[in-house]
Enzyme design. Structure first.
Site, PDB file in Angstrom:
ATOM      1  N   HIS A   1     -11.009   1.376   1.799  1.00  0.00           N
ATOM      2  CA  HIS A   1     -10.613   1.671   3.533  1.00  0.00           C
ATOM      3  C   HIS A   1     -11.182   2.878   4.192  1.00  0.00           C
ATOM      4  CE1 HIS A   1      -6.574  -0.673   2.157  1.00  0.00           C
ATOM      5  NE2 HIS A   1      -7.806  -1.449   2.326  1.00  0.00           N
TER       6      HIS A   1
ATOM      7  N   ARG B   1      -4.712  14.399   9.881  1.00  0.00           N
ATOM      8  CA  ARG B   1      -4.741  13.811   8.458  1.00  0.00           C
ATOM      9  C   ARG B   1      -5.720  14.625   7.985  1.00  0.00           C
ATOM     10  NH1 ARG B   1      -1.562  12.083  11.109  1.00  0.00           N
ATOM     11  NH2 ARG B   1      -0.455  13.617   9.697  1.00  0.00           N
TER      12      ARG B   1
ATOM     13  N   SER C   1       1.971  -1.004  -3.795  1.00  0.00           N
ATOM     14  CA  SER C   1       2.879  -2.290  -3.535  1.00  0.00           C
ATOM     15  C   SER C   1       2.239  -3.532  -3.808  1.00  0.00           C
ATOM     16  CB  SER C   1       3.842  -2.103  -2.502  1.00  0.00           C
ATOM     17  OG  SER C   1       2.884  -2.416  -1.320  1.00  0.00           O
TER      18      SER C   1
ATOM     19  N   ASP D   1      -8.260   9.533   1.040  1.00  0.00           N
ATOM     20  CA  ASP D   1      -8.526  11.151   0.913  1.00  0.00           C
ATOM     21  C   ASP D   1      -9.712  11.150  -0.206  1.00  0.00           C
ATOM     22  OD1 ASP D   1      -7.296  10.942  -2.069  1.00  0.00           O
ATOM     23  OD2 ASP D   1      -5.391  10.351  -0.690  1.00  0.00           O
TER      24      ASP D   1
ATOM     25  N   ASN E   1      -6.997   4.603  -0.860  1.00  0.00           N
ATOM     26  CA  ASN E   1      -6.850   5.929  -0.172  1.00  0.00           C
ATOM     27  C   ASN E   1      -8.089   6.279   0.383  1.00  0.00           C
ATOM     28  OD1 ASN E   1      -4.126   5.707  -1.134  1.00  0.00           O
ATOM     29  ND2 ASN E   1      -4.686   6.947  -2.958  1.00  0.00           N
TER      30      ASN E   1
ATOM     31  N   GLY F   1       0.635   3.058  -8.063  1.00  0.00           N
ATOM     32  CA  GLY F   1       0.731   3.595  -6.685  1.00  0.00           C
ATOM     33  C   GLY F   1       0.592   2.814  -5.540  1.00  0.00           C
TER      34      GLY F   1
END
Length: 231
Positions: free
Chosen positions: A103, A55, A171, A88, A86, A169
C-alpha cells in the site's frame, strides 16, 4: 526454507501507531473520503497532505517493537520475505531486508502524474507545492482507496514460493491483500498471530492460530519455528 510473513496494522499498533479500523483507530476521526482517495487530493489538497504529514511525524516518534524484531530474527535461520499492508518503515528499521509494501511507503513521495517517479522525504513535512522534475505536484507515495495495488502481483509470486506462511496483525478483511493466502501451495502450514477473529474461512491449508497481540505472539512463534525448522 522460505518463510513469507504477511503483516498488517496490528504489528504497527504495538509500536503505538494508530490503526484505521479499530473503534479508537484513525478513521474514527476522519472519513476515508476526506483524506485517502484521489478525489480528496484534488478537492482539498492541503487536508490530505497535512493528514499524511501528521502520520509521518507520528512514525518518526515510534520504534520497532518485539514483533518486528522477531520477524527480523527469523532471517538468521531462514530465507524470509515480508509482505506488508503497512506504509510505515518499522520493518526496515528492525533490520528486515526483503520487504514488499502493498500500500505504499509513508516516507516517500511520488509524482501525481507519473507513478514511477518516487522520492524519499527528509523529516515529516511535505511542502505543499513540492514538484517532481517533470513539474507535476508531488503526493504521498500511498495507494489510496479506489486505486490499484501495483505490487500485488509481485506479492502473489512471493506467496507462491513460501514453505511456511506467517500472518501477523491483520484481520484479512482488506482486499486484494487478504486474498494472498490463496496463492500459497495447499500443503504448506499457515500460522496466524492476531488477538481478534481474522477471516480464516478461505484458508484451505493447515492453520495454527495464536490469539495474541503481535508483539506478544510473534516472538513466541519465531522461537517455535526456529526450534522446529531452524537447524
Amino acid at each position: 526454507m522460505k518463510i513469507v510473513v504477511f503483516t498488517g496494522a496490528g504489528v504497527s499498533a504495538d509500536s503505538g501507531i494508530a490503526t484505521f479500523r479499530d473503534s479508537d483507530g484513525l478513521w474514527s476521526n476522519y472519513r476515508i473520503e476526506e483524506v485517502c482517495t484521489p478525489e480528496a487530493l484534488v478537492r482539498d489538497r492541503a487536508k490530505v497532505i497535512n493528514f499524511y504529514n501528521m502520520r509521518r511525524k507520528e512514525l518518526l516518534e515510534t520504534e520497532p517493537n518485539a514483533a518486528h524484531r522477531a520477524i527480523r530474527e527469523l532471517e538468521n535461520y531462514f530465507d524470509v520475505e515480508v509482505i506488508t499492508q503497512n506504509i510505515d518503515d518499522l520493518h526496515e528499521r528492525a533490520g528486515s531486508t526483503h520487504i514488499t509494501h502493498l500500500h505504499g511507503e509513508l516516507r516517500k513521495l511520488r509524482s501525481s502524474i507519473d507513478e514511477n517517479l518516487i522520492y524519499p522525504i527528509d523529516g515529516w513535512e511535505q511542502d505543499m507545492n513540492a514538484r517532481c522534475e517533470k513539474g507535476s505536484l508531488l503526493r504521498p507515495f500511498v495507494v489510496f482507496f479506489g486505486e490499484s495495488v501495483p505490487m500485488f502481483e509481485r506479492a502473489t509470486q512471493i506467496a507462491a514460493t513460501a514453505d511456511i506462511l506467517v500472518i501477523v496483525g491483520t484481520s484479512l478483511a482488506v482486499y486484494p491483500a487478504a486474498s494472498l493466502v490463496r496463492y500459497v501451495r495447499p500443503e504448506i502450514p499457515v500460522y496466524v498471530v492476531d488477538p481478534g477473529k481474522p477471516e480464516l474461512a478461505g484458508i484451505r491449508n493447515p492453520v495454527e492460530v495464536i490469539r495474541m497481540k503481535a508483539a506478544e505472539g510473534m516472538p513466541i512463534l519465531a522461537h517455535k519455528l526456529i526450534e522446529k525448522y531452524g537447524h
